[in-house]
Design an enzyme around this catalytic site. Structure first.
Site, PDB file in Angstrom:
ATOM      1  N   SER A 101       0.818  -1.224   0.000  1.00 58.91           N
ATOM      2  CA  SER A 101       0.000   0.000   0.000  1.00 58.91           C
ATOM      3  C   SER A 101       0.848   1.270   0.000  1.00 58.91           C
ATOM      4  O   SER A 101       0.308   2.374  -0.084  1.00 58.91           O
ATOM      5  CB  SER A 101      -0.960   0.006   1.197  1.00 58.91           C
ATOM      6  OG  SER A 101      -0.244  -0.192   2.399  1.00 58.91           O
TER       7      SER A 101
ATOM      8  N   ASN B 261      -2.574  -2.272  13.104  1.00 57.20           N
ATOM      9  CA  ASN B 261      -4.043  -2.135  13.043  1.00 57.20           C
ATOM     10  C   ASN B 261      -4.539  -0.887  13.771  1.00 57.20           C
ATOM     11  O   ASN B 261      -5.371  -0.146  13.249  1.00 57.20           O
ATOM     12  CB  ASN B 261      -4.710  -3.386  13.617  1.00 57.20           C
ATOM     13  CG  ASN B 261      -4.349  -4.625  12.822  1.00 57.20           C
ATOM     14  OD1 ASN B 261      -3.735  -4.515  11.763  1.00 57.20           O
ATOM     15  ND2 ASN B 261      -4.721  -5.798  13.317  1.00 57.20           N
TER      16      ASN B 261
ATOM     17  N   HIS C 219     -40.061  21.046 -13.633  1.00 61.22           N
ATOM     18  CA  HIS C 219     -40.121  20.173 -14.828  1.00 61.22           C
ATOM     19  C   HIS C 219     -39.380  20.801 -16.012  1.00 61.22           C
ATOM     20  O   HIS C 219     -39.695  20.507 -17.158  1.00 61.22           O
ATOM     21  CB  HIS C 219     -41.564  19.863 -15.239  1.00 61.22           C
ATOM     22  CG  HIS C 219     -42.449  19.472 -14.091  1.00 61.22           C
ATOM     23  ND1 HIS C 219     -42.567  18.167 -13.662  1.00 61.22           N
ATOM     24  CD2 HIS C 219     -43.215  20.221 -13.257  1.00 61.22           C
ATOM     25  CE1 HIS C 219     -43.389  18.126 -12.630  1.00 61.22           C
ATOM     26  NE2 HIS C 219     -43.793  19.353 -12.353  1.00 61.22           N
TER      27      HIS C 219
ATOM     28  N   SER D 238     -13.477  23.963 -29.542  1.00 60.43           N
ATOM     29  CA  SER D 238     -13.568  22.708 -30.274  1.00 60.43           C
ATOM     30  C   SER D 238     -12.417  22.648 -31.264  1.00 60.43           C
ATOM     31  O   SER D 238     -12.008  23.666 -31.817  1.00 60.43           O
ATOM     32  CB  SER D 238     -14.910  22.667 -31.012  1.00 60.43           C
ATOM     33  OG  SER D 238     -14.824  21.822 -32.144  1.00 60.43           O
TER      34      SER D 238
ATOM     35  N   LYS E  10     -17.177  27.315 -31.249  1.00 60.83           N
ATOM     36  CA  LYS E  10     -17.589  26.695 -29.980  1.00 60.83           C
ATOM     37  C   LYS E  10     -16.843  27.243 -28.770  1.00 60.83           C
ATOM     38  O   LYS E  10     -15.659  27.540 -28.825  1.00 60.83           O
ATOM     39  CB  LYS E  10     -17.368  25.169 -30.036  1.00 60.83           C
ATOM     40  CG  LYS E  10     -18.298  24.416 -30.950  1.00 60.83           C
ATOM     41  CD  LYS E  10     -19.760  24.471 -30.553  1.00 60.83           C
ATOM     42  CE  LYS E  10     -20.105  23.582 -29.394  1.00 60.83           C
ATOM     43  NZ  LYS E  10     -19.894  22.165 -29.629  1.00 60.83           N
TER      44      LYS E  10
ATOM     45  N   ASN F  87     -17.142  25.714 -24.982  1.00 60.13           N
ATOM     46  CA  ASN F  87     -17.858  24.658 -24.250  1.00 60.13           C
ATOM     47  C   ASN F  87     -17.684  24.787 -22.734  1.00 60.13           C
ATOM     48  O   ASN F  87     -16.596  25.112 -22.259  1.00 60.13           O
ATOM     49  CB  ASN F  87     -17.355  23.284 -24.709  1.00 60.13           C
ATOM     50  CG  ASN F  87     -17.609  23.059 -26.188  1.00 60.13           C
ATOM     51  OD1 ASN F  87     -18.631  23.491 -26.719  1.00 60.13           O
ATOM     52  ND2 ASN F  87     -16.676  22.410 -26.859  1.00 60.13           N
TER      53      ASN F  87
ATOM     54  N   GLU G 284     -19.213  20.635 -16.950  1.00 61.05           N
ATOM     55  CA  GLU G 284     -19.519  19.249 -17.325  1.00 61.05           C
ATOM     56  C   GLU G 284     -18.690  18.277 -16.493  1.00 61.05           C
ATOM     57  O   GLU G 284     -19.162  17.202 -16.111  1.00 61.05           O
ATOM     58  CB  GLU G 284     -19.257  19.044 -18.819  1.00 61.05           C
ATOM     59  CG  GLU G 284     -20.305  19.743 -19.673  1.00 61.05           C
ATOM     60  CD  GLU G 284     -19.953  19.813 -21.148  1.00 61.05           C
ATOM     61  OE1 GLU G 284     -20.848  20.080 -21.941  1.00 61.05           O
ATOM     62  OE2 GLU G 284     -18.779  19.598 -21.512  1.00 61.05           O
TER      63      GLU G 284
ATOM     64  N   TYR H 179      -9.712  -6.626  12.480  1.00 61.11           N
ATOM     65  CA  TYR H 179      -9.091  -6.139  11.256  1.00 61.11           C
ATOM     66  C   TYR H 179      -9.015  -7.238  10.197  1.00 61.11           C
ATOM     67  O   TYR H 179      -8.730  -8.388  10.492  1.00 61.11           O
ATOM     68  CB  TYR H 179      -7.662  -5.627  11.545  1.00 61.11           C
ATOM     69  CG  TYR H 179      -6.968  -5.148  10.292  1.00 61.11           C
ATOM     70  CD1 TYR H 179      -7.179  -3.863   9.801  1.00 61.11           C
ATOM     71  CD2 TYR H 179      -6.129  -5.993   9.564  1.00 61.11           C
ATOM     72  CE1 TYR H 179      -6.578  -3.430   8.628  1.00 61.11           C
ATOM     73  CE2 TYR H 179      -5.524  -5.578   8.394  1.00 61.11           C
ATOM     74  CZ  TYR H 179      -5.757  -4.281   7.937  1.00 61.11           C
ATOM     75  OH  TYR H 179      -5.168  -3.864   6.767  1.00 61.11           O
TER      76      TYR H 179
ATOM     77  N   GLN I   9      -7.744  -2.331   3.776  1.00 60.17           N
ATOM     78  CA  GLN I   9      -6.729  -1.496   3.124  1.00 60.17           C
ATOM     79  C   GLN I   9      -7.319  -0.816   1.879  1.00 60.17           C
ATOM     80  O   GLN I   9      -6.793   0.194   1.416  1.00 60.17           O
ATOM     81  CB  GLN I   9      -5.529  -2.368   2.740  1.00 60.17           C
ATOM     82  CG  GLN I   9      -4.401  -1.634   2.073  1.00 60.17           C
ATOM     83  CD  GLN I   9      -3.145  -2.469   1.998  1.00 60.17           C
ATOM     84  OE1 GLN I   9      -2.450  -2.644   2.998  1.00 60.17           O
ATOM     85  NE2 GLN I   9      -2.872  -3.035   0.834  1.00 60.17           N
TER      86      GLN I   9
ATOM     87  N   LYS J  26      -8.515   3.301   1.254  1.00 60.75           N
ATOM     88  CA  LYS J  26      -7.770   4.552   1.062  1.00 60.75           C
ATOM     89  C   LYS J  26      -7.839   5.159  -0.323  1.00 60.75           C
ATOM     90  O   LYS J  26      -8.077   6.368  -0.459  1.00 60.75           O
ATOM     91  CB  LYS J  26      -6.305   4.330   1.451  1.00 60.75           C
ATOM     92  CG  LYS J  26      -6.163   4.202   2.944  1.00 60.75           C
ATOM     93  CD  LYS J  26      -4.775   3.880   3.379  1.00 60.75           C
ATOM     94  CE  LYS J  26      -4.833   3.208   4.737  1.00 60.75           C
ATOM     95  NZ  LYS J  26      -5.483   1.861   4.686  1.00 60.75           N
TER      96      LYS J  26
HETATM   97  N1  ARG Z   1      -1.532  -1.217   5.116  1.00 60.28           N
HETATM   98  C1  ARG Z   1      -2.478  -1.714   6.047  1.00 60.28           C
HETATM   99  C2  ARG Z   1      -3.824  -1.046   5.853  1.00 60.28           C
HETATM  100  O1  ARG Z   1      -3.873  -0.030   5.260  1.00 60.28           O
HETATM  101  C3  ARG Z   1      -1.994  -1.470   7.444  1.00 60.28           C
HETATM  102  C4  ARG Z   1      -2.492  -2.447   8.459  1.00 60.28           C
HETATM  103  C5  ARG Z   1      -1.841  -3.765   8.242  1.00 60.28           C
HETATM  104  N2  ARG Z   1      -2.162  -4.683   9.272  1.00 60.28           N
HETATM  105  C6  ARG Z   1      -1.943  -5.977   9.166  1.00 60.28           C
HETATM  106  N3  ARG Z   1      -2.248  -6.704  10.162  1.00 60.28           N
HETATM  107  N4  ARG Z   1      -1.423  -6.488   8.102  1.00 60.28           N
HETATM  108  O2  ARG Z   1      -4.851  -1.543   6.266  1.00 60.28           O
END
Ligand code: ARG
Length: 460
Positions: A22, A110, A156, A277, A283, A285, A290, A317, A322, A325
C-alpha cells in the site's frame, strides 16, 4: 525485510507484492504516521517502557523524518517496504538501530493505521470546509453583483414563476452550508483515538490513552479495542459527505450549463473555465461544469465500493480494509478541485440581465398571479386557476402574453377581471408579492443575502 519476516522462510511473490503493498498510496499519510509515532513514544516513556534518553532520540529522529515528509523529500520509490508504517519504522531503525526497534512495543499496524487515517481525514475535512466557505463566498458575491436580476424559475424544466437570480444563488448557499455542517458532524464522531487498542484486544503496557488521545488532538480514546481497529465509518461518512456535496455541485453545474446554452442565453462563462472545439471554430464549451457533473460518477462509486468492501467483514481487522484509502484519497482530491473550480466559474460569469428578464416575462409565468388576483376578487382559488388557464389558452391562440390581451378579451373569460389586473401581471409585481420568509421578493432576498454575508465569517 518485511516487518513480519521471522516466521517466513520464502519471499513474497512479486504479484503478491503488487496486490498487497500500500506504500504507493498510503504514503500520503507519512506525516500523520510520524506524528502518531512521536506521541506513542511519549506514551511508552510514561508507561516506563522507554527511558527518557531513548524517547528523546526517537522523537528527534521522528521529528527529522516529519520535516522531510512535510517537505516531500522522503524517497518512497526506492523503498522495499510494503506500507507507510513499515517505511517509517525502517527509516527509524536505519537511523537509531535497536532503539528504533523499540517503538512498536504494545502497538499494532491495526491501531496505527486506524489512527493515521483518522488524522488524515480530519485534516482534509478542515481544508474542505475552507473550500466550501470559499464557494459560499463566491455565490454570495455573484448574488451581490446582480441584485436586481430576475430569471425564470423552473419546475419540470418548464418556466414556472419568475425569481430573483440572487434567490437562485442563495438556494445553493443553503446546500453548501448543509455540506459544511455534515462535515462538522462527522468530525465529531471521528475524533476518537484508536492508539492503545493494539492488534484487536488492547495492550498489556500501561499507556495513558487519555493523554495520547489529547496530544493527537482527539477528544477521547476509542472505547472498545475491537471496534477501534475495525471501524471505517469515518471514511464512509467522508465519502457520503463528498457524494452529497458533489451531487449539489452537479445540480449547480447543470443549471449553469442550461443558462449558458444558446437556447437560454442567460449568461456567458469566462474563457478561463471553458474550452474550444478542435473542429468547430465558434464553440465555447462549458467543460469545467460538465466535469463537475461528470466526476460525481467516480465519487459516488467510491462510496458504494467501500460499503461493499465493509459489508459482512468479520471482526476485527481484515486486509480488505486497506481498500479504504485509494477511493477516499481520490474523492477528497476531486471534491477539492470541483469546489475550487465551481468558485472560479461563478467569479467568471457575466449575466445577461436583459435576456433573463425577457425569458422571465415569457412563458405565461404570471398565470399564478392572475389566479391569485381572482382570489382577491372573491373567487375560490380552484375556480380562479381554471379561469387563468382559459386566459392562457386565449393568449396562446392570439400568440401573445397575458398582459397583451385587451381587457375585453379577458372579460370574455371572466367579468370580475378589471383594469387593475394589468399592474398585477407585471414581472416585478409577482416576484415582490412573495415577501414571505424564504420567498423570492426583493426585500426578502436582500435581507437573506446580507444575513449570509454577515454570518460568513462564522462558518467553518
Ligand atoms: N496497510 C495496512 C492497511 O492499510 C496497514 C495495516 C496492516 N495490518 C496488518 N495486520 N497487516 O490496512
Amino acid at each position: 525485510m518485511a516487518l513480519w519476516g521471522g516466521r517466513f522462510a520464502a519471499d513474497s511473490s512479486s504479484m503478491f507484492r503488487q496486490v498487497n503493498d500500500s506504500l504507493p498510496f498510503d504514503r500520503v499519510m507519512a506525516s500523520q504516521d510520524i506524528q502518531g509515532s512521536i506521541i506513542w513514544s511519549r506514551g511508552l516513556k510514561k508507561a516506563g517502557v522507554l527511558t527518557d534518553d531513548e524517547q528523546a532520540q526517537l522523537e528527534a529522529a521522528l521529528t527529522e523524518l516529519k520535516a522531510q515528509a512535510d517537505a516531500g523529500t522522503l524517497d518512497f520509490d526506492a523503498s522495499p517496504e510494503e506500507d507507510i508504517h513499515s517505511f517509517v519504522e525502517a527509516a527509524l531503525i536505519e537511523k537509531l538501530g535497536d532503539i528504533g526497534r523499540k517503538l512498536h512495543t504494545g502497538r499494532s499496524r491495526n491501531d496505527q493505521v486506524a489512527t493515521d487515517f483518522r488524522l488524515w481525514v480530519r485534516e482534509h475535512v478542515d481544508s474542505l470546509k475552507g473550500d466550501l466557505v470559499a464557494l459560499i463566498r463566491s455565490l454570495l458575491n455573484t448574488a451581490s453583483r446582480h441584485q436586481e436580476a430576475i430569471i425564470p424559475g423552473y419546475t419540470h424544466l418548464q418556466r414556472a414563476q419568475p425569481i430573483h437570480f440572487a434567490h437562485w444563488c442563495l438556494a445553493y448557499v443553503e446546500m453548501f452550508k448543509r455540506d459544511l455542517s455534515r462535515l462538522s458532524d462527522m468530525q465529531s464522531r471521528l475524533n476518537q483515538c484508536p492508539l492503545g487498542s493494539g492488534a484487536l484486544a488492547g495492550t498489556t503496557y500501561p499507556v495513558d490513552r487519555e493523554t495520547i488521545a489529547q496530544e493527537l488532538g482527539f477528544a477521547s480514546p476509542c472505547l472498545n479495542s475491537l471496534d477501534a481497529v475495525s471501524d471505517r465509518d469515518f471514511v464512509l461518512e467522508l465519502l457520503f459527505c463528498a457524494s452529497t456535496s458533489m451531487m449539489h455541485m452537479s445540480r449547480l453545474a447543470e443549471d449553469l450549463i442550461f443558462y449558458n446554452s444558446g437556447e437560454a442565453g442567460f449568461l456567458q462563462l469566462g474563457d478561463s473555465v471553458t474550452s474550444g472545439s478542435s473542429l468547430m471554430p465558434q464553440k465555447k464549451n462549458p467543460d469545467a461544469l460538465e466535469l463537475m457533473r461528470g466526476k460525481c460518477g467516480r465519487v459516488f462509486g467510491h462510496l458504494q465500493a467501500l460499503l461493499v468492501t465493509m459489508k459482512g467483514l468479520p471482526l476485527a481487522y481484515n486486509k480488505d480494509m486497506q481498500e479504504d484509502k485509494e477511493g477516499a484519497i481520490d474523492a477528497v482530491n476531486q471534491w477539492h478541485c470541483c469546489l475550487c473550480i465551481a468558485g472560479e466559474v461563478l467569479d467568471s460569469l457575466s449575466l445577461n440581465e436583459d435576456r433573463c428578464r425577457e425569458a422571465a416575462t415569457q412563458g405565461y409565468a404570471n398565470a399564478t398571479e392572475l389566479a391569485d388576483y381572482l382570489v382577491g376578487k372573491g373567487i375560490p382559488f380552484r375556480t380562479g386557476h381554471d379561469i387563468a388557464g382559459q386566459v392562457v389558452l386565449k393568449a396562446i391562440e392570439a400568440g401573445c402574453a397575458i398582459e397583451a390581451l385587451p381587457l375585453s378579451d379577458l372579460q370574455q373569460v371572466c367579468d370580475k377581471i378589471d383594469e387593475d389586473v394589468y399592474p398585477v401581471l407585471q414581472l416585478e409585481f409577482g416576484v415582490n408579492q412573495r415577501n414571505i420568509l424564504g420567498g423570492t421578493s426583493k426585500e426578502t432576498v436582500t435581507k437573506a443575502l446580507y444575513q449570509e454575508l454577515e454570518s460568513l465569517d462564522k462558518l467553518g
